[in-house]
Each structure stands twice: as C-alpha cells, then as structure tokens.
Write a protein that holds these residues in place. Structure first.
Motif, PDB file in Angstrom:
ATOM      1  N   SER A  59       5.446   7.637  -6.212  1.00  0.00           N
ATOM      2  CA  SER A  59       3.983   7.178  -6.726  1.00  0.00           C
ATOM      3  C   SER A  59       3.698   7.914  -7.768  1.00  0.00           C
ATOM      4  O   SER A  59       4.606   8.482  -8.338  1.00  0.00           O
ATOM      5  CB  SER A  59       3.114   7.235  -5.611  1.00  0.00           C
ATOM      6  N   SER A  66       3.845   7.249  -1.334  1.00  0.00           N
ATOM      7  CA  SER A  66       3.209   5.994  -0.756  1.00  0.00           C
ATOM      8  C   SER A  66       4.222   5.541   0.358  1.00  0.00           C
ATOM      9  O   SER A  66       5.574   5.350   0.205  1.00  0.00           O
ATOM     10  CB  SER A  66       3.121   4.755  -1.764  1.00  0.00           C
ATOM     11  N   PHE A  68       4.845   2.867   3.469  1.00  0.00           N
ATOM     12  CA  PHE A  68       4.466   1.375   3.911  1.00  0.00           C
ATOM     13  C   PHE A  68       4.979   1.262   5.338  1.00  0.00           C
ATOM     14  O   PHE A  68       6.036   1.453   5.645  1.00  0.00           O
ATOM     15  CB  PHE A  68       5.247   0.487   2.809  1.00  0.00           C
ATOM     16  N   THR A  89      -0.589   0.439   3.816  1.00  0.00           N
ATOM     17  CA  THR A  89       0.169   1.531   2.951  1.00  0.00           C
ATOM     18  C   THR A  89      -0.659   2.739   3.159  1.00  0.00           C
ATOM     19  O   THR A  89      -2.088   2.902   3.007  1.00  0.00           O
ATOM     20  CB  THR A  89      -0.270   0.896   1.402  1.00  0.00           C
ATOM     21  N   ARG A 131      11.668  -1.752  -6.222  1.00  0.00           N
ATOM     22  CA  ARG A 131      10.543  -1.551  -5.909  1.00  0.00           C
ATOM     23  C   ARG A 131      10.062  -2.594  -4.785  1.00  0.00           C
ATOM     24  O   ARG A 131       8.924  -2.818  -4.465  1.00  0.00           O
ATOM     25  CB  ARG A 131       9.629  -1.942  -6.914  1.00  0.00           C
ATOM     26  N   LEU A 133      10.512  -3.930  -0.379  1.00  0.00           N
ATOM     27  CA  LEU A 133      10.854  -3.568   0.811  1.00  0.00           C
ATOM     28  C   LEU A 133      11.385  -4.678   1.524  1.00  0.00           C
ATOM     29  O   LEU A 133      10.810  -5.874   1.823  1.00  0.00           O
ATOM     30  CB  LEU A 133       9.485  -3.209   1.631  1.00  0.00           C
ATOM     31  N   THR A 153       6.199  -4.370  -3.787  1.00  0.00           N
ATOM     32  CA  THR A 153       5.228  -3.264  -3.576  1.00  0.00           C
ATOM     33  C   THR A 153       4.146  -3.306  -4.702  1.00  0.00           C
ATOM     34  O   THR A 153       3.191  -2.674  -4.584  1.00  0.00           O
ATOM     35  CB  THR A 153       5.671  -1.973  -3.197  1.00  0.00           C
ATOM     36  N   ASP A 154       4.382  -3.828  -5.940  1.00  0.00           N
ATOM     37  CA  ASP A 154       3.650  -3.734  -7.034  1.00  0.00           C
ATOM     38  C   ASP A 154       2.401  -4.940  -6.922  1.00  0.00           C
ATOM     39  O   ASP A 154       1.385  -4.750  -7.087  1.00  0.00           O
ATOM     40  CB  ASP A 154       4.314  -3.844  -8.479  1.00  0.00           C
ATOM     41  N   MET A 156       2.217  -6.752  -3.836  1.00  0.00           N
ATOM     42  CA  MET A 156       1.781  -6.871  -2.188  1.00  0.00           C
ATOM     43  C   MET A 156       2.175  -8.399  -1.883  1.00  0.00           C
ATOM     44  O   MET A 156       1.531  -8.972  -1.312  1.00  0.00           O
ATOM     45  CB  MET A 156       0.685  -6.373  -2.104  1.00  0.00           C
TER      46      MET A 156
END
Length: 263
Positions: A59, A66, A68, A89, A131, A133, A153-154, A156
C-alpha cells in the motif's frame, strides 16, 4: 544472526467477539449476523471465523500493508452457519516510532441476488493477481464450487471470470499460487468424495481478466499423495507443498520453470 527482538510476536489487534462470548462450553446461539455492528470496544471488526482466506497487497508509505479477508464460516447464530460475503480490508499502519495499529473497513456489502459476488463459502483458495484477488472453489456445507471471481481492490468491485478448457472441477481446501500477472497454478484439494494431487494452470486470455483458460499439467517425478488442507508456497520459481488432512509430513518441490520457461 538477526537481533532476537526482531523475531517477537506482537498482537496488533485483539479482535472482535460476540456479546457474551467466553471460554465456557455453553454458548448462546440467538445472535443475528450483522457485519456493520461495532463491537464492545466501539470498533468495526470482522467476527471470528474459520476457513477464511487472507491476502496481502503493498500500500502507501503511511500504510505498510493492506490485508483482504474474505469468506469463512461461523456457526454461533440463530440461523445456523453463516458464510459472510463481504470483504474486510485491514490496513496495518506503522508510526514514526515503530508503533503499529490496524484499521478495519467492511465492504462492499452485497445482497443474496448479487451474482457478480462469490456465494458465501469457506475452505476456498485466494491469490493475488495484479491488483486483484482471485477466489476459486470452496463449499458451504451443501455445494462444492468451481467458479472463479476476481475482486478489483482499487474499485472494490467483483466480477465473474468466464473459463474454458479442462478445469479441476468443484473442489475445496485446494491451494493456489500466482506465477505471473496472467498465470495461476492450482494444486490438490477435495471434492465430495476424494482428494487430489494434480496440478492445473489458469491463464487469463483477456486484458480485463474476464476470460481465462484452464489446462491440466502432466508433471513427472514423485508427486505428493492426494491431499486437501495442505499448504503451497512459491519461492525462487519453486512450488513447495507440505502437510494436509491425512497428517502428511513430507516436503515436495515442483519446478515451475517446467510450466513456463519465461518465469
């Protein structure tokens, strides 16, 4: 030899428990699951669970890491087992003096009819792809899954990955590791009746990672015995496999350079 001080365990978050939780054998099972409820400390945290996955992304400079957290199972509720679908998060912050603190965030929250978000599950596998998951497999005590979902993840936002080729099929307690930004290796796991020791490769075939191709590998040498709930780690282009549900103790190594010489 590194300073022993560097090897200490440090508790950075005491976690959250249901009201009235204790070490006694009898527990009340009349609570309803509410991911937005603050705990007894007035903080928003995920409740305890098992069979979940935890993935990590670098991060900003003020936030060291970070984490998750996704999925898992908890059976202490009036409606029986719950399988949370929201993502948690956790930002680990390190101060100028080295002090550590964490901050949990919950979301996105989803409805039962949201098909882009994975169904609630535990004993699934998760790995970091760029970036994103990637969540695959798992079960919910009724169904074993073989679907693939990717979380950006940017933003969500979840999206389902459409796949072709020879997939592993529905499995849980398998292991997955990322070989490259568009390449994932999956090992072992279990379906409704048996465990496996095979290797499958998932290659993304579109830039937006909405499409992918499965292929089954044919490795040579002495393979691990079929197993689930083992561990697999990628280090220096080698896949290390150890442990599993039948108390396996051996360590096996697979050269991923045989999969893709470019790695």
């Amino acid at each position: 030899m590194a300073d022993k001080e560097e090897w200490r365990w440090v508790c950075v978050d005491a976690g959250s428990r249901l009201d009235g939780d204790s070490d006694e054998e009898e527990e009340e099972e009349d609570e309803e699951y509410d991911p937005t409820r603050v705990d007894e400390d007035g903080l928003l945290r995920p409740l305890t669970r098992w069979g979940q996955t935890l993935a990590c992304l670098p991060s900003s400079s003020s936030v060291a890491l970070s984490f998750f957290l996704y999925g898992g199972r908890d059976g202490r509720f009036a409606d029986g087992y719950i399988y949370p679908r929201e993502v948690w998060t956790c930002s680990l912050k390190v101060g100028a003096a080295g002090e550590r603190s964490v901050e949990w965030r919950c979301g996105p929250l989803v409805g039962d009819d949201d098909t882009a978000t994975p169904k609630g599950r535990f004993l699934h596998s998760t790995c970091v792809v760029g970036r994103g998951l990637l969540v695959w497999g798992g079960h919910d005590d009724e169904d074993v899954f073989d679907d693939l979902h990717l979380l950006d993840t940017d933003t969500m936002q979840w999206r389902r990955v459409e796949c072709e080729g020879e997939s592993p099929g529905p499995r849980y307690a398998a292991e997955s590791v990322t070989l490259a930004d568009d390449l994932v290796l999956v090992y072992g796991g279990k379906d409704d009746s048996k465990a496996f020791n095979d290797l499958h490769l998932l290659r993304f075939t579109s830039a937006d990672k909405q499409r992918a191709q499965w292929s089954k590998l044919a490795p040579t040498g002495q393979a691990p015995t079929p197993r689930d709930c083992g561990t697999a780690t990628l280090l220096n282009k080698k896949l290390y496999v150890i442990g599993g549900s039948d108390e396996e103790r051996e360590v096996f190594v697979y050269d991923v350079g045989n999969v893709s010489p470019a790695l």
